[in-house]
Design an enzyme around this catalytic site. Structure first.
Site, PDB file in Angstrom:
ATOM      1  N   LYS A  10       0.819  -1.214   0.000  1.00 38.25           N
ATOM      2  CA  LYS A  10       0.000   0.000   0.000  1.00 38.25           C
ATOM      3  C   LYS A  10       0.859   1.274   0.000  1.00 38.25           C
ATOM      4  O   LYS A  10       2.064   1.221   0.297  1.00 38.25           O
ATOM      5  CB  LYS A  10      -0.941  -0.045   1.207  1.00 38.25           C
ATOM      6  CG  LYS A  10      -1.936  -1.222   1.157  1.00 38.25           C
ATOM      7  CD  LYS A  10      -2.951  -1.132   2.284  1.00 38.25           C
ATOM      8  CE  LYS A  10      -3.947  -2.280   2.232  1.00 38.25           C
ATOM      9  NZ  LYS A  10      -5.004  -2.146   3.264  1.00 38.25           N
ATOM     10  N   TYR A  50     -12.489  -1.460  -3.748  1.00 35.74           N
ATOM     11  CA  TYR A  50     -12.981  -1.653  -2.378  1.00 35.74           C
ATOM     12  C   TYR A  50     -14.509  -1.496  -2.280  1.00 35.74           C
ATOM     13  O   TYR A  50     -15.025  -1.265  -1.187  1.00 35.74           O
ATOM     14  CB  TYR A  50     -12.284  -0.685  -1.429  1.00 35.74           C
ATOM     15  CG  TYR A  50     -10.868  -1.117  -1.062  1.00 35.74           C
ATOM     16  CD1 TYR A  50     -10.654  -2.226  -0.227  1.00 35.74           C
ATOM     17  CD2 TYR A  50      -9.749  -0.445  -1.536  1.00 35.74           C
ATOM     18  CE1 TYR A  50      -9.373  -2.634   0.117  1.00 35.74           C
ATOM     19  CE2 TYR A  50      -8.456  -0.851  -1.195  1.00 35.74           C
ATOM     20  CZ  TYR A  50      -8.288  -1.945  -0.362  1.00 35.74           C
ATOM     21  OH  TYR A  50      -7.013  -2.351  -0.022  1.00 35.74           O
ATOM     22  N   PHE A  58     -15.278   3.647   7.178  1.00 36.91           N
ATOM     23  CA  PHE A  58     -13.926   4.030   6.765  1.00 36.91           C
ATOM     24  C   PHE A  58     -13.730   4.064   5.252  1.00 36.91           C
ATOM     25  O   PHE A  58     -12.629   4.317   4.766  1.00 36.91           O
ATOM     26  CB  PHE A  58     -12.902   3.076   7.408  1.00 36.91           C
ATOM     27  CG  PHE A  58     -13.131   1.607   7.091  1.00 36.91           C
ATOM     28  CD1 PHE A  58     -12.690   1.057   5.895  1.00 36.91           C
ATOM     29  CD2 PHE A  58     -13.800   0.786   7.992  1.00 36.91           C
ATOM     30  CE1 PHE A  58     -12.899  -0.286   5.598  1.00 36.91           C
ATOM     31  CE2 PHE A  58     -14.011  -0.568   7.705  1.00 36.91           C
ATOM     32  CZ  PHE A  58     -13.556  -1.105   6.501  1.00 36.91           C
ATOM     33  N   ARG A  86      -2.490 -14.633   4.312  1.00 34.72           N
ATOM     34  CA  ARG A  86      -3.162 -13.934   5.427  1.00 34.72           C
ATOM     35  C   ARG A  86      -2.393 -14.166   6.735  1.00 34.72           C
ATOM     36  O   ARG A  86      -2.274 -13.260   7.556  1.00 34.72           O
ATOM     37  CB  ARG A  86      -4.626 -14.396   5.572  1.00 34.72           C
ATOM     38  CG  ARG A  86      -5.552 -14.045   4.409  1.00 34.72           C
ATOM     39  CD  ARG A  86      -5.839 -12.577   4.232  1.00 34.72           C
ATOM     40  NE  ARG A  86      -6.382 -11.913   5.383  1.00 34.72           N
ATOM     41  CZ  ARG A  86      -7.108 -10.778   5.327  1.00 34.72           C
ATOM     42  NH1 ARG A  86      -7.392 -10.210   4.158  1.00 34.72           N
ATOM     43  NH2 ARG A  86      -7.527 -10.205   6.406  1.00 34.72           N
ATOM     44  N   THR A  92      -5.635  -7.215  10.559  1.00 36.29           N
ATOM     45  CA  THR A  92      -5.861  -5.911   9.905  1.00 36.29           C
ATOM     46  C   THR A  92      -5.252  -4.778  10.724  1.00 36.29           C
ATOM     47  O   THR A  92      -4.621  -3.874  10.172  1.00 36.29           O
ATOM     48  CB  THR A  92      -7.385  -5.683   9.744  1.00 36.29           C
ATOM     49  OG1 THR A  92      -7.952  -6.807   9.084  1.00 36.29           O
ATOM     50  CG2 THR A  92      -7.664  -4.420   8.954  1.00 36.29           C
ATOM     51  N   ARG A 103       2.450  -6.859   8.783  1.00 41.74           N
ATOM     52  CA  ARG A 103       1.784  -5.680   9.345  1.00 41.74           C
ATOM     53  C   ARG A 103       2.392  -5.292  10.695  1.00 41.74           C
ATOM     54  O   ARG A 103       2.509  -4.106  11.001  1.00 41.74           O
ATOM     55  CB  ARG A 103       0.276  -5.923   9.443  1.00 41.74           C
ATOM     56  CG  ARG A 103      -0.407  -5.758   8.072  1.00 41.74           C
ATOM     57  CD  ARG A 103      -1.836  -6.239   8.077  1.00 41.74           C
ATOM     58  NE  ARG A 103      -2.559  -5.811   6.881  1.00 41.74           N
ATOM     59  CZ  ARG A 103      -3.740  -6.304   6.520  1.00 41.74           C
ATOM     60  NH1 ARG A 103      -4.325  -7.228   7.252  1.00 41.74           N
ATOM     61  NH2 ARG A 103      -4.341  -5.876   5.426  1.00 41.74           N
ATOM     62  N   ASN A 113      -2.077   0.093   6.693  1.00 43.48           N
ATOM     63  CA  ASN A 113      -1.541  -1.158   7.236  1.00 43.48           C
ATOM     64  C   ASN A 113      -0.649  -1.938   6.270  1.00 43.48           C
ATOM     65  O   ASN A 113      -0.590  -3.157   6.305  1.00 43.48           O
ATOM     66  CB  ASN A 113      -2.685  -2.016   7.796  1.00 43.48           C
ATOM     67  CG  ASN A 113      -3.723  -2.332   6.747  1.00 43.48           C
ATOM     68  OD1 ASN A 113      -3.561  -1.975   5.588  1.00 43.48           O
ATOM     69  ND2 ASN A 113      -4.781  -3.019   7.146  1.00 43.48           N
ATOM     70  N   HIS A 116      -2.159  -5.400   1.364  1.00 40.17           N
ATOM     71  CA  HIS A 116      -3.464  -6.033   1.145  1.00 40.17           C
ATOM     72  C   HIS A 116      -3.226  -7.518   0.900  1.00 40.17           C
ATOM     73  O   HIS A 116      -2.220  -7.889   0.305  1.00 40.17           O
ATOM     74  CB  HIS A 116      -4.148  -5.422  -0.081  1.00 40.17           C
ATOM     75  CG  HIS A 116      -5.352  -6.200  -0.538  1.00 40.17           C
ATOM     76  ND1 HIS A 116      -6.577  -6.054   0.061  1.00 40.17           N
ATOM     77  CD2 HIS A 116      -5.505  -7.162  -1.494  1.00 40.17           C
ATOM     78  CE1 HIS A 116      -7.435  -6.888  -0.511  1.00 40.17           C
ATOM     79  NE2 HIS A 116      -6.814  -7.569  -1.462  1.00 40.17           N
ATOM     80  N   GLU A 127      -9.555  -9.899  -7.953  1.00 39.74           N
ATOM     81  CA  GLU A 127      -8.558  -8.846  -7.715  1.00 39.74           C
ATOM     82  C   GLU A 127      -7.369  -8.972  -8.675  1.00 39.74           C
ATOM     83  O   GLU A 127      -6.848  -7.963  -9.152  1.00 39.74           O
ATOM     84  CB  GLU A 127      -8.115  -8.899  -6.252  1.00 39.74           C
ATOM     85  CG  GLU A 127      -9.243  -8.493  -5.307  1.00 39.74           C
ATOM     86  CD  GLU A 127      -8.969  -8.770  -3.828  1.00 39.74           C
ATOM     87  OE1 GLU A 127      -9.863  -8.495  -3.013  1.00 39.74           O
ATOM     88  OE2 GLU A 127      -7.871  -9.261  -3.497  1.00 39.74           O
TER      89      GLU A 127
HETATM   90  N1  UDP Z   1      -9.721  -0.433   7.260  1.00 41.51           N
HETATM   91  C1  UDP Z   1      -9.802   0.767   7.950  1.00 41.51           C
HETATM   92  N2  UDP Z   1     -10.454   0.792   9.161  1.00 41.51           N
HETATM   93  C2  UDP Z   1     -11.026  -0.325   9.704  1.00 41.51           C
HETATM   94  C3  UDP Z   1     -10.964  -1.529   9.003  1.00 41.51           C
HETATM   95  C4  UDP Z   1     -10.304  -1.551   7.785  1.00 41.51           C
HETATM   96  O1  UDP Z   1      -9.302   1.782   7.484  1.00 41.51           O
HETATM   97  O2  UDP Z   1     -11.601  -0.232  10.796  1.00 41.51           O
HETATM   98  C5  UDP Z   1      -9.017  -0.470   5.965  1.00 41.51           C
HETATM   99  C6  UDP Z   1      -7.653  -1.171   6.072  1.00 41.51           C
HETATM  100  O3  UDP Z   1      -6.755  -0.529   5.177  1.00 41.51           O
HETATM  101  C7  UDP Z   1      -7.997  -2.568   5.629  1.00 41.51           C
HETATM  102  C8  UDP Z   1      -9.012  -2.299   4.522  1.00 41.51           C
HETATM  103  O4  UDP Z   1      -9.776  -1.213   5.018  1.00 41.51           O
HETATM  104  O5  UDP Z   1      -6.847  -3.264   5.175  1.00 41.51           O
HETATM  105  C9  UDP Z   1      -9.923  -3.449   4.181  1.00 41.51           C
HETATM  106  O6  UDP Z   1     -10.555  -3.903   5.376  1.00 41.51           O
HETATM  107  P1  UDP Z   1     -10.693  -5.453   5.667  1.00 41.51           P
HETATM  108  O7  UDP Z   1     -11.641  -5.604   6.809  1.00 41.51           O
HETATM  109  O8  UDP Z   1     -11.005  -6.191   4.405  1.00 41.51           O
HETATM  110  O9  UDP Z   1      -9.226  -5.850   6.210  1.00 41.51           O
HETATM  111  P2  UDP Z   1      -8.079  -6.729   5.540  1.00 41.51           P
HETATM  112  O10 UDP Z   1      -8.742  -7.806   4.731  1.00 41.51           O
HETATM  113  O11 UDP Z   1      -7.251  -5.802   4.675  1.00 41.51           O
HETATM  114  O12 UDP Z   1      -7.288  -7.271   6.691  1.00 41.51           O
HETATM  115 MG    MG Z   2     -10.160  -7.687   3.248  1.00 47.18          MG
END
Ligand code: UDP
Ligand code: MG
Length: 138
Positions: A10, A50, A58, A86, A92, A103, A113, A116, A127
């Site tokens: 990112k 997204y 958010f 993952r 996250t 992360r 973070n 992705h 994707e």
């Molecule tokens: N995100 C955020 N605030 C939150 C949760 C997620 O800004 O409370 C952002 C963060 O960059 C995250 C992305 O949105 O990676 C996608 O969220 P997701 O729940 O899919 O998390 P991920 O799969 O990336 O762990």
């Molecule tokens: Mg996700």
């Protein structure tokens, strides 16, 4: 279970100069890089990527952040790639991510973070197709 996943380094991590370290981490964990590019998402493209999070509070911040600078997009190949990746990136929220995860090592906040990782085989395909043609895959 499929053998491919999709990742982005990112804008926060690219800006901080972590691209090489993160790629090294990924390669040392046994992932093969099947496709990769440095690119920048427009706000429109970030919104589309997204779209699944459209109703989340958010969303606007996420779209604005993800279009704020260049990203590295890649398709990664390894057995059980989605789950393995993952595990490699961690939770996250970097504060909750396990020691040694990408992360935990390279991210500062739940929004910015560092990386992705696809959450399912179906999304890994969607994707990957969003960024790469067949000819760009090796
Ligand atoms: N995100 C955020 N605030 C939150 C949760 C997620 O800004 O409370 C952002 C963060 O960059 C995250 C992305 O949105 O990676 C996608 O969220 P997701 O729940 O899919 O998390 P991920 O799969 O990336 O762990
Ligand atoms: Mg996700």
């Amino acid at each position: 279970m499929s053998n491919q996943t999709f990742t982005m380094i990112k804008p926060d991590a690219v800006k901080k100069g972590y691209t090489g370290a993160i790629l090294d981490h990924i390669i040392k964990a046994g992932f093969h890089i099947s496709a990769m590019k440095l690119t920048r998402l427009t706000t429109e493209k970030a919104g589309e990527f997204y779209a699944i999070h459209k109703e989340r509070p958010f969303y606007q911040e996420l779209v604005s952040f993800m279009s704020s600078g260049p990203i590295v997009a890649a398709i990664l190949t390894k057995k059980n790639a989605v789950d393995e990746f993952r595990n490699l990136i961690g939770a996250t929220d970097p504060a909750k991510a396990a020691e040694g995860t990408i992360r935990k090592l390279y991210a500062d906040s739940v929004g910015e973070n560092a990386v992705h990782g696809s959450d399912s085989d179906a999304n890994a395909k969607i994707e990957s197709d969003f960024f790469f043609t067949e000819k760009e895959r090796f």
